[in-house]
Scaffold this active site. Structure first.
Site, PDB file in Angstrom:
ATOM      1  N   PRO A   2       0.830  -1.205   0.000  1.00 39.76           N
ATOM      2  CG  PRO A   2      -0.859  -1.601   1.541  1.00 39.76           C
ATOM      3  CD  PRO A   2       0.457  -2.137   1.075  1.00 39.76           C
ATOM      4  CD  GLU A   3       3.994   2.657  -2.625  1.00 42.49           C
ATOM      5  OE1 GLU A   3       4.347   3.608  -1.895  1.00 42.49           O
ATOM      6  OE2 GLU A   3       4.761   1.738  -2.956  1.00 42.49           O
ATOM      7  CG  HIS A  91      -3.652 -14.095   7.363  1.00 41.58           C
ATOM      8  ND1 HIS A  91      -2.570 -14.772   7.885  1.00 41.58           N
ATOM      9  CD2 HIS A  91      -3.986 -14.744   6.204  1.00 41.58           C
ATOM     10  CE1 HIS A  91      -2.251 -15.779   7.083  1.00 41.58           C
ATOM     11  NE2 HIS A  91      -3.092 -15.792   6.057  1.00 41.58           N
ATOM     12  NE  ARG A 110       2.917 -10.620   0.758  1.00 44.26           N
ATOM     13  CZ  ARG A 110       3.234 -10.063  -0.400  1.00 44.26           C
ATOM     14  NH1 ARG A 110       4.163  -9.121  -0.444  1.00 44.26           N
ATOM     15  NH2 ARG A 110       2.641 -10.419  -1.519  1.00 44.26           N
ATOM     16  NE  ARG A 151      20.488  14.908  -2.614  1.00 42.35           N
ATOM     17  CZ  ARG A 151      19.829  14.132  -1.767  1.00 42.35           C
ATOM     18  NH1 ARG A 151      19.506  12.910  -2.106  1.00 42.35           N
ATOM     19  NH2 ARG A 151      19.494  14.584  -0.567  1.00 42.35           N
TER      20      ARG A 151
END
Length: 270
Positions: A2-3, A91, A110, A151
Protein backbone atom coordinates in the site's frame (compact mmCIF):
# COMPACT_ATOMS: atom_id res chain seq x y z
CA UNK A 1 2.68 -2.58 -0.86
CA UNK A 2 0.00 0.00 0.00
CA UNK A 3 1.33 3.41 -1.02
CA UNK A 4 0.33 6.92 0.04
CA UNK A 5 -3.04 6.94 -1.80
CA UNK A 6 -3.98 3.57 -0.30
CA UNK A 7 -2.99 4.70 3.19
CA UNK A 8 -4.86 7.98 2.76
CA UNK A 9 -7.88 5.99 1.57
CA UNK A 10 -7.70 3.86 4.71
CA UNK A 11 -7.48 6.96 6.91
CA UNK A 12 -10.52 8.48 5.28
CA UNK A 13 -12.33 5.14 5.41
CA UNK A 14 -12.02 4.62 9.16
CA UNK A 15 -12.21 8.25 10.28
CA UNK A 16 -16.02 8.66 10.32
CA UNK A 17 -16.35 5.58 12.54
CA UNK A 18 -13.67 6.25 15.12
CA UNK A 19 -13.28 10.00 15.70
CA UNK A 20 -14.67 10.99 19.12
CA UNK A 21 -14.99 7.32 20.03
CA UNK A 22 -13.37 5.82 23.10
CA UNK A 23 -11.10 2.79 22.83
CA UNK A 24 -12.73 0.23 25.10
CA UNK A 25 -10.51 -2.74 24.40
CA UNK A 26 -7.67 -3.93 22.19
CA UNK A 27 -7.42 -7.60 21.25
CA UNK A 28 -4.01 -8.69 19.98
CA UNK A 29 -4.10 -12.18 18.49
CA UNK A 30 -0.67 -12.04 16.89
CA UNK A 31 1.94 -9.71 18.43
CA UNK A 32 4.75 -10.76 16.08
CA UNK A 33 4.56 -8.10 13.41
CA UNK A 34 7.47 -6.17 11.89
CA UNK A 35 8.19 -5.03 15.44
CA UNK A 36 6.66 -6.90 18.39
CA UNK A 37 3.45 -5.27 19.59
CA UNK A 38 3.88 -3.66 23.02
CA UNK A 39 2.47 -6.04 25.61
CA UNK A 40 1.01 -3.00 27.40
CA UNK A 41 -0.60 -1.50 24.28
CA UNK A 42 -4.13 -2.40 25.39
CA UNK A 43 -3.60 -0.97 28.88
CA UNK A 44 -2.05 2.25 27.56
CA UNK A 45 -4.87 2.94 25.10
CA UNK A 46 -7.90 1.66 26.99
CA UNK A 47 -10.22 4.56 27.82
CA UNK A 48 -8.49 6.96 25.43
CA UNK A 49 -10.64 8.88 22.93
CA UNK A 50 -9.58 9.05 19.29
CA UNK A 51 -9.59 12.78 18.51
CA UNK A 52 -8.52 12.62 14.87
CA UNK A 53 -7.00 10.37 12.22
CA UNK A 54 -3.92 11.66 10.43
CA UNK A 55 -1.35 10.37 7.98
CA UNK A 56 2.40 11.04 7.92
CA UNK A 57 4.03 9.37 4.96
CA UNK A 58 2.71 5.81 5.01
CA UNK A 59 1.97 5.88 8.74
CA UNK A 60 -1.57 6.25 10.05
CA UNK A 61 -1.85 8.15 13.33
CA UNK A 62 -4.90 7.70 15.54
CA UNK A 63 -4.40 10.71 17.79
CA UNK A 64 -5.59 10.48 21.39
CA UNK A 65 -4.11 13.70 22.77
CA UNK A 66 -0.64 13.22 24.22
CA UNK A 67 -0.18 9.92 22.41
CA UNK A 68 -1.15 8.21 19.18
CA UNK A 69 -1.60 4.71 17.88
CA UNK A 70 0.78 4.64 14.91
CA UNK A 71 -0.10 2.04 12.28
CA UNK A 72 1.87 0.94 9.24
CA UNK A 73 0.19 -1.42 6.79
CA UNK A 74 3.44 -3.03 5.70
CA UNK A 75 3.42 -5.13 2.52
CA UNK A 76 -0.05 -6.61 2.77
CA UNK A 77 -1.91 -5.03 5.67
CA UNK A 78 -5.38 -3.53 5.62
CA UNK A 79 -7.90 -2.10 8.06
CA UNK A 80 -11.62 -2.80 8.15
CA UNK A 81 -14.48 -1.38 10.18
CA UNK A 82 -16.59 -4.31 11.32
CA UNK A 83 -19.37 -4.94 13.81
CA UNK A 84 -18.36 -6.53 17.11
CA UNK A 85 -20.34 -9.65 16.17
CA UNK A 86 -18.17 -10.40 13.12
CA UNK A 87 -15.87 -13.34 13.78
CA UNK A 88 -12.17 -12.84 13.14
CA UNK A 89 -10.77 -14.48 10.02
CA UNK A 90 -7.34 -15.85 9.26
CA UNK A 91 -4.65 -13.14 9.49
CA UNK A 92 -6.94 -10.81 11.49
CA UNK A 93 -4.24 -10.00 14.03
CA UNK A 94 -5.53 -6.99 15.98
CA UNK A 95 -8.95 -5.57 16.92
CA UNK A 96 -9.42 -2.06 18.30
CA UNK A 97 -12.85 -2.02 19.99
CA UNK A 98 -14.67 1.32 20.07
CA UNK A 99 -17.41 2.70 22.30
CA UNK A 100 -19.87 2.80 19.39
CA UNK A 101 -19.69 -0.99 19.05
CA UNK A 102 -17.48 -0.92 15.97
CA UNK A 103 -14.10 -2.61 15.62
CA UNK A 104 -11.09 -1.40 13.66
CA UNK A 105 -9.76 -4.77 12.45
CA UNK A 106 -6.21 -5.20 11.20
CA UNK A 107 -5.48 -7.98 8.72
CA UNK A 108 -1.94 -8.69 7.54
CA UNK A 109 -0.99 -12.02 5.89
CA UNK A 110 2.72 -11.20 5.71
CA UNK A 111 2.94 -9.49 9.11
CA UNK A 112 5.26 -6.71 7.91
CA UNK A 113 3.03 -4.00 9.36
CA UNK A 114 3.25 -2.43 12.80
CA UNK A 115 1.16 -1.09 15.70
CA UNK A 116 3.18 1.35 17.83
CA UNK A 117 2.28 3.50 20.83
CA UNK A 118 3.77 6.90 19.98
CA UNK A 119 4.21 9.64 22.58
CA UNK A 120 6.78 11.62 20.57
CA UNK A 121 4.65 12.91 17.70
CA UNK A 122 6.63 13.67 14.54
CA UNK A 123 9.84 13.47 16.59
CA UNK A 124 9.44 9.68 16.70
CA UNK A 125 12.47 7.97 15.09
CA UNK A 126 10.28 6.47 12.36
CA UNK A 127 8.90 9.89 11.42
CA UNK A 128 11.57 12.50 12.12
CA UNK A 129 13.57 11.97 8.92
CA UNK A 130 10.64 11.85 6.54
CA UNK A 131 10.58 14.39 3.72
CA UNK A 132 7.80 16.79 2.83
CA UNK A 133 4.26 15.68 2.09
CA UNK A 134 3.69 15.75 -1.70
CA UNK A 135 0.19 17.21 -1.46
CA UNK A 136 1.27 20.02 0.86
CA UNK A 137 2.34 23.55 -0.09
CA UNK A 138 5.87 22.68 1.09
CA UNK A 139 6.29 20.42 -1.91
CA UNK A 140 6.75 22.93 -4.72
CA UNK A 141 9.05 23.57 -7.65
CA UNK A 142 11.40 25.77 -5.61
CA UNK A 143 11.94 22.95 -3.14
CA UNK A 144 12.30 20.12 -5.66
CA UNK A 145 14.54 22.08 -8.05
CA UNK A 146 16.89 23.01 -5.20
CA UNK A 147 17.13 19.36 -4.15
CA UNK A 148 17.67 18.20 -7.74
CA UNK A 149 20.55 20.61 -8.27
CA UNK A 150 22.53 18.73 -5.62
CA UNK A 151 21.80 15.20 -6.88
CA UNK A 152 23.16 13.21 -9.83
CA UNK A 153 20.89 10.20 -9.28
CA UNK A 154 18.08 9.42 -11.70
CA UNK A 155 15.01 11.58 -11.23
CA UNK A 156 12.91 8.47 -10.55
CA UNK A 157 15.24 7.41 -7.74
CA UNK A 158 15.13 10.92 -6.28
CA UNK A 159 11.36 11.33 -6.15
CA UNK A 160 11.03 7.87 -4.57
CA UNK A 161 13.39 8.86 -1.73
CA UNK A 162 11.17 9.26 1.34
CA UNK A 163 13.73 11.56 2.96
CA UNK A 164 13.02 14.06 0.18
CA UNK A 165 9.31 13.57 -0.45
CA UNK A 166 7.10 10.90 1.09
CA UNK A 167 4.71 8.54 -0.60
CA UNK A 168 5.78 8.72 -4.24
CA UNK A 169 6.08 4.97 -4.69
CA UNK A 170 6.98 3.03 -7.81
CA UNK A 171 3.55 3.22 -9.43
CA UNK A 172 3.07 6.94 -8.89
CA UNK A 173 6.65 7.86 -9.80
CA UNK A 174 6.28 6.16 -13.19
CA UNK A 175 2.89 7.72 -13.88
CA UNK A 176 4.05 11.20 -12.83
CA UNK A 177 7.17 11.05 -14.98
CA UNK A 178 5.08 9.99 -17.96
CA UNK A 179 2.63 12.82 -17.40
CA UNK A 180 5.48 15.35 -17.24
CA UNK A 181 7.27 13.79 -20.27
CA UNK A 182 10.49 13.16 -18.31
CA UNK A 183 12.66 10.10 -18.92
CA UNK A 184 12.97 8.26 -15.57
CA UNK A 185 16.70 7.63 -16.25
CA UNK A 186 17.54 11.33 -16.58
CA UNK A 187 19.93 12.71 -13.94
CA UNK A 188 18.05 14.94 -11.49
CA UNK A 189 20.58 17.78 -11.77
CA UNK A 190 20.18 17.90 -15.56
CA UNK A 191 16.47 18.72 -15.54
CA UNK A 192 15.38 22.30 -16.16
CA UNK A 193 13.37 24.28 -13.67
CA UNK A 194 10.42 24.42 -16.08
CA UNK A 195 10.32 20.63 -16.33
CA UNK A 196 10.60 20.30 -12.55
CA UNK A 197 7.56 22.56 -12.28
CA UNK A 198 5.69 20.18 -14.58
CA UNK A 199 6.80 17.20 -12.51
CA UNK A 200 5.56 18.74 -9.25
CA UNK A 201 2.17 19.40 -10.86
CA UNK A 202 2.09 15.84 -12.20
CA UNK A 203 2.93 14.23 -8.84
CA UNK A 204 0.22 16.19 -7.09
CA UNK A 205 -2.30 15.39 -9.82
CA UNK A 206 -1.51 11.66 -10.01
CA UNK A 207 -1.66 11.20 -6.24
CA UNK A 208 -4.88 13.20 -5.95
CA UNK A 209 -6.52 11.17 -8.71
CA UNK A 210 -5.36 7.92 -7.13
CA UNK A 211 -6.83 8.95 -3.77
CA UNK A 212 -10.07 9.91 -5.49
CA UNK A 213 -10.16 6.48 -7.14
CA UNK A 214 -9.49 4.71 -3.84
CA UNK A 215 -5.87 3.82 -4.54
CA UNK A 216 -4.39 1.31 -6.94
CA UNK A 217 -5.62 -2.21 -6.30
CA UNK A 218 -2.49 -4.20 -5.61
CA UNK A 219 -3.23 -7.87 -5.06
CA UNK A 220 -3.11 -7.50 -1.27
CA UNK A 221 -4.92 -4.18 -0.80
CA UNK A 222 -8.55 -3.22 -0.37
CA UNK A 223 -9.99 -0.18 1.34
CA UNK A 224 -11.50 0.09 4.81
CA UNK A 225 -14.91 -0.63 3.28
CA UNK A 226 -13.60 -3.71 1.49
CA UNK A 227 -13.71 -2.01 -1.92
CA UNK A 228 -10.64 -2.24 -4.18
CA UNK A 229 -9.01 0.85 -5.65
CA UNK A 230 -9.68 1.63 -9.29
CA UNK A 231 -6.69 3.83 -10.19
CA UNK A 232 -5.08 0.83 -11.94
CA UNK A 233 -7.51 1.38 -14.80
CA UNK A 234 -5.82 4.76 -15.41
CA UNK A 235 -2.23 3.48 -15.54
CA UNK A 236 -0.45 4.85 -18.60
CA UNK A 237 2.87 3.06 -18.14
CA UNK A 238 3.06 1.07 -14.89
CA UNK A 239 2.81 -2.66 -15.61
CA UNK A 240 2.50 -2.05 -19.37
CA UNK A 241 6.02 -2.86 -20.60
CA UNK A 242 5.96 -4.09 -24.22
CA UNK A 243 2.53 -2.58 -24.89
CA UNK A 244 1.80 0.41 -27.08
CA UNK A 245 1.99 3.90 -25.58
CA UNK A 246 -1.52 5.31 -25.32
CA UNK A 247 -0.19 8.68 -26.44
CA UNK A 248 2.00 7.92 -29.47
CA UNK A 249 1.78 4.18 -30.14
CA UNK A 250 5.46 3.50 -29.51
CA UNK A 251 6.25 0.24 -27.69
CA UNK A 252 6.82 1.00 -24.01
CA UNK A 253 10.25 0.06 -22.65
CA UNK A 254 10.76 -1.82 -19.40
CA UNK A 255 14.02 -1.41 -17.47
CA UNK A 256 15.25 -1.59 -13.88
CA UNK A 257 16.17 1.56 -11.93
CA UNK A 258 17.40 1.21 -8.35
CA UNK A 259 16.21 -2.39 -8.34
CA UNK A 260 12.66 -1.40 -9.27
CA UNK A 261 10.95 -2.29 -12.54
CA UNK A 262 10.31 0.85 -14.57
CA UNK A 263 8.22 1.35 -17.69
CA UNK A 264 8.41 4.45 -19.89
CA UNK A 265 7.94 5.70 -23.43
CA UNK A 266 11.22 6.46 -25.21
CA UNK A 267 9.41 8.78 -27.60
CA UNK A 268 7.22 10.79 -25.22
CA UNK A 269 9.65 10.93 -22.30
CA UNK A 270 12.97 12.71 -22.96
Amino acid sequence: MPELPEVETSCRGIEPFCVDQQITRIKVRQPKLRWPVDADLARKLKGKTILKVERRGKYMLLQTGRAALMIHLGMSGSLRIVESSVEAAKHDHIDVHLSNGKIIRYNDPRRFGSFIYNTEGNAHPLLNKLGVEPLSADFNSDYLYAVCQQRKVSIKTLIMNSNIVVGVGNIYAQESLFMSSINPKKAANKISRKRIESLVVAIKHVLAEAIKAGGSSLKDFTSAEGKPGYFQHAHQVYGRGGEACNQCGTTLKQIVISQRSTVYCGNCQR
